[in-house]
Design a protein around this motif. Structure first.
Motif, short mmCIF file in Angstrom:
data_model
loop_
_atom_site.label_atom_id
_atom_site.label_comp_id
_atom_site.label_asym_id
_atom_site.label_seq_id
_atom_site.Cartn_x
_atom_site.Cartn_y
_atom_site.Cartn_z
N PRO A 40 20.05 -2.13 -36.55
CA PRO A 40 20.94 -3.26 -36.76
C PRO A 40 21.76 -3.64 -35.53
O PRO A 40 21.97 -2.85 -34.62
CB PRO A 40 21.87 -2.77 -37.87
N LEU A 41 22.20 -4.89 -35.53
CA LEU A 41 23.16 -5.38 -34.57
C LEU A 41 24.55 -5.18 -35.19
O LEU A 41 24.78 -5.56 -36.33
CB LEU A 41 22.92 -6.87 -34.29
N VAL A 42 25.45 -4.56 -34.46
CA VAL A 42 26.77 -4.23 -34.99
C VAL A 42 27.83 -4.84 -34.09
O VAL A 42 27.77 -4.71 -32.87
CB VAL A 42 26.99 -2.71 -35.08
N LYS A 43 28.81 -5.52 -34.71
CA LYS A 43 29.96 -6.06 -34.00
C LYS A 43 31.23 -5.46 -34.57
O LYS A 43 31.41 -5.43 -35.80
CB LYS A 43 30.00 -7.59 -34.10
N ILE A 44 32.08 -4.99 -33.70
CA ILE A 44 33.36 -4.40 -34.10
C ILE A 44 34.47 -5.23 -33.48
O ILE A 44 34.58 -5.32 -32.26
CB ILE A 44 33.48 -2.94 -33.64
N SER A 45 35.29 -5.85 -34.33
CA SER A 45 36.37 -6.72 -33.86
C SER A 45 37.73 -6.07 -34.16
O SER A 45 37.96 -5.60 -35.27
CB SER A 45 36.31 -8.10 -34.54
N THR A 46 38.58 -6.04 -33.15
CA THR A 46 39.94 -5.52 -33.29
C THR A 46 40.90 -6.40 -32.49
O THR A 46 40.47 -7.20 -31.64
CB THR A 46 40.04 -4.07 -32.79
N LEU A 47 42.18 -6.25 -32.75
CA LEU A 47 43.19 -6.98 -31.99
C LEU A 47 43.38 -6.32 -30.64
O LEU A 47 43.43 -5.10 -30.53
CB LEU A 47 44.52 -7.01 -32.76
N SER A 48 43.45 -7.14 -29.59
CA SER A 48 43.63 -6.60 -28.24
C SER A 48 44.98 -5.89 -28.12
O SER A 48 45.89 -6.07 -28.94
CB SER A 48 43.54 -7.73 -27.21
N GLU A 49 45.13 -5.08 -27.09
CA GLU A 49 46.36 -4.31 -26.90
C GLU A 49 47.57 -5.21 -26.72
O GLU A 49 48.67 -4.88 -27.15
CB GLU A 49 46.21 -3.37 -25.71
N ASP A 50 47.36 -6.35 -26.06
CA ASP A 50 48.49 -7.26 -25.86
C ASP A 50 48.75 -8.14 -27.08
O ASP A 50 49.73 -8.89 -27.11
CB ASP A 50 48.28 -8.12 -24.61
N GLY A 51 47.86 -8.07 -28.10
CA GLY A 51 48.05 -8.83 -29.33
C GLY A 51 47.83 -10.32 -29.20
O GLY A 51 48.19 -11.08 -30.08
N LYS A 52 47.14 -10.75 -28.12
CA LYS A 52 46.97 -12.17 -27.88
C LYS A 52 45.58 -12.69 -28.21
O LYS A 52 45.39 -13.90 -28.29
CB LYS A 52 47.30 -12.48 -26.41
N HIS A 53 44.62 -11.80 -28.37
CA HIS A 53 43.28 -12.26 -28.71
C HIS A 53 42.52 -11.15 -29.43
O HIS A 53 42.97 -10.01 -29.49
CB HIS A 53 42.50 -12.72 -27.47
N VAL A 54 41.38 -11.50 -29.96
CA VAL A 54 40.53 -10.55 -30.68
C VAL A 54 39.49 -9.98 -29.73
O VAL A 54 38.81 -10.73 -29.02
CB VAL A 54 39.83 -11.22 -31.89
N THR A 55 39.38 -8.67 -29.69
CA THR A 55 38.38 -8.00 -28.86
C THR A 55 37.15 -7.69 -29.71
O THR A 55 37.27 -7.10 -30.79
CB THR A 55 38.94 -6.69 -28.28
N ILE A 56 35.99 -8.09 -29.23
CA ILE A 56 34.74 -7.88 -29.96
C ILE A 56 33.83 -6.98 -29.14
O ILE A 56 33.51 -7.28 -27.99
CB ILE A 56 34.01 -9.21 -30.24
N GLU A 57 33.42 -5.87 -29.71
CA GLU A 57 32.42 -5.00 -29.10
C GLU A 57 31.11 -5.19 -29.84
O GLU A 57 31.07 -5.05 -31.07
CB GLU A 57 32.85 -3.54 -29.16
N THR A 58 30.07 -5.50 -29.10
CA THR A 58 28.77 -5.75 -29.71
C THR A 58 27.79 -4.64 -29.33
O THR A 58 27.62 -4.34 -28.14
CB THR A 58 28.21 -7.11 -29.26
N PHE A 59 27.15 -4.05 -30.33
CA PHE A 59 26.15 -3.01 -30.11
C PHE A 59 24.80 -3.54 -30.57
O PHE A 59 24.67 -4.02 -31.69
CB PHE A 59 26.49 -1.75 -30.91
N TYR A 60 23.83 -3.45 -29.69
CA TYR A 60 22.49 -3.88 -30.09
C TYR A 60 21.47 -2.86 -29.63
O TYR A 60 21.51 -2.38 -28.49
CB TYR A 60 22.13 -5.25 -29.51
N SER A 61 20.55 -2.52 -30.50
CA SER A 61 19.50 -1.56 -30.16
C SER A 61 18.22 -2.30 -29.81
O SER A 61 17.71 -3.08 -30.60
CB SER A 61 19.24 -0.62 -31.33
#
Length: 377
Positions: free
Chosen positions: A189-210
């Motif tokens: 599967p393709l997996v995306k993990i979204s969290t709030l950035s450390e500065d709280g100003k934008h969303v950080t998205i980490e994308t994992f693809y096999s």
């Protein structure tokens, strides 16, 4: 006087009339023999007894020092009961957001089976159930997690009906948002993990693809800054994503599935020359159409699931410049291109199953059919 007496007298005169051995000499002789006999018997017996004593002493010392029959009590065991330390109960670590992300990413990077990811999801909350291996599926499963301070680390979880926006994270409604795409039962599967950035100003998205060929996962962190690349490539990406060029970010590249570059209005062939990181982010790109444009193989090789390529116009005479990055291509359309190569050029594409070409340019196309490739025109 007879002869016998004469001989006896002559001997007596010669060696004396007294006997050679007296009774005293006999007594001394026999006493000496007795003492010698005693020495020859007593000394070995004494030595044997001494060796036996030494052996027995050494055996007793060894047995006592090596604890053959019982172990010597450790310092802790030898303490009286009143001096032993009380047992300390060890608490299980809290199921925090950091622990969840670390454990979930570890599963993705080592053994990304749906059931393994499901175990982690169930451990930290609930949500939709992923299909098991062997079940044909084509869907995206979403999870939202939120941690409270008073629930001992257990997260609230649910399956949201929409993609959360920045305000959802800033308001504390969502801490982690997951998207797990299972295109089919035999592709990881393709997996995306979204969290709030450390500065709280934008969303950080980490994308994992096999990559289906080597199962090597890559992760890409979202960059919310506007993408600065060649204008023609930027406008092509924006058109396919239905966004304005100035709004395109690196996160948009991760969502790009089809790309058409039309450079037919230019006087010459447009050769894409960009930083490799731009193409590394295009992990979802499956379809590529090049009209009077060429993308070198060293850039195409970063597209792990590129399946279809169409080449139009006076751009290539063979595929040598693009071959490196087209090893996953299954469908190739070169019917309207300047391709003048041979069957051998096409056979170097290991995954090719369908090719559309001009039979007058490649007259020996039957060799492709013999290799199991579907030839069309």
């Amino acid at each position: 006087m007879n002869n016998k007496k004469k001989i006896q007298e002559a001997l007596d005169n010669r060696i004396s009339e007294k006997p050679l051995f007296t009774d005293r000499d006999r007594r001394r002789f026999y006493e000496g023999r007795k003492r010698k006999h005693l020495r020859s018997t007593i000394v070995p017996r004494l030595l044997t007894a001494l060796l036996a004593v030494l052996f027995l002493s050494g055996t007793i010392y060894y047995v006592q020092s090596s604890n053959l029959f019982e172990q010597t009590a450790s310092p802790e065991q030898s303490k009286p009961e009143s001096e032993t330390e009380p047992l300390v109960s060890v608490k299980e670590p809290k199921l925090t957001q950091e622990a969840f992300l670390e454990e979930f990413k570890q599963v993705i990077l080592t053994n990304p089976l749906p059931e393994n990811m499901q175990d982690v999801l169930d451990k930290y909350g609930s949500g939709e159930t992923l299909p098991k291996v062997g079940v044909e599926e084509n869907a995206t499963y979403t999870y939202a997690y939120h941690w409270k301070e008073d629930n001992d680390g257990i997260a609230e979880s649910w399956s949201p009906k929409r993609t959360p926006d920045l305000e959802d994270y800033q308001n504390g409604e969502i801490d982690v948002f997951l998207e797990i795409d299972i295109p089919s039962f035999d592709v990881s599967p393709l997996v995306k993990i979204s969290t709030l950035s450390e500065d709280g100003k934008h969303v950080t998205i980490e994308t994992f693809y096999s990559n289906p060929t080597d199962h090597a996962f890559k992760t890409f962190e979202d960059d919310q800054e506007p993408l600065e690349i060649n204008d023609l490539l930027l406008r092509s990406i924006a058109r396919d994503l239905n966004k304005k060029p100035e709004e395109i970010t690196k996160a948009d590249l991760m969502n790009l599935q089809e790309l058409t570059i039309n450079a037919s209005h230019l006087d010459s062939t447009y050769v894409v020359d960009e930083n490799e990181e731009v193409f590394e982010a295009m992990q979802s790109l499956r379809v590529l159409k090049l009209n009077h444009a060429v993308i070198p193989g060293y850039l195409l090789k970063h597209l792990p699931i590129l399946e279809q390529v169409t080449i139009i116009g006076e751009t290539v005479t063979d595929l040598s410049s693009m071959q490196e990055g087209m090893q996953h291509v299954q469908y190739l359309n070169i019917a309207s291109s300047s391709f003048k190569g041979t069957v051998d050029d096409l056979l170097k594409l290991k995954s090719l199953t369908i090719v559309r070409l001009d039979p007058t340019v490649v007259p020996n196309y039957e060799e492709l059919q013999f290799e199991g490739i579907d030839v069309r025109w």
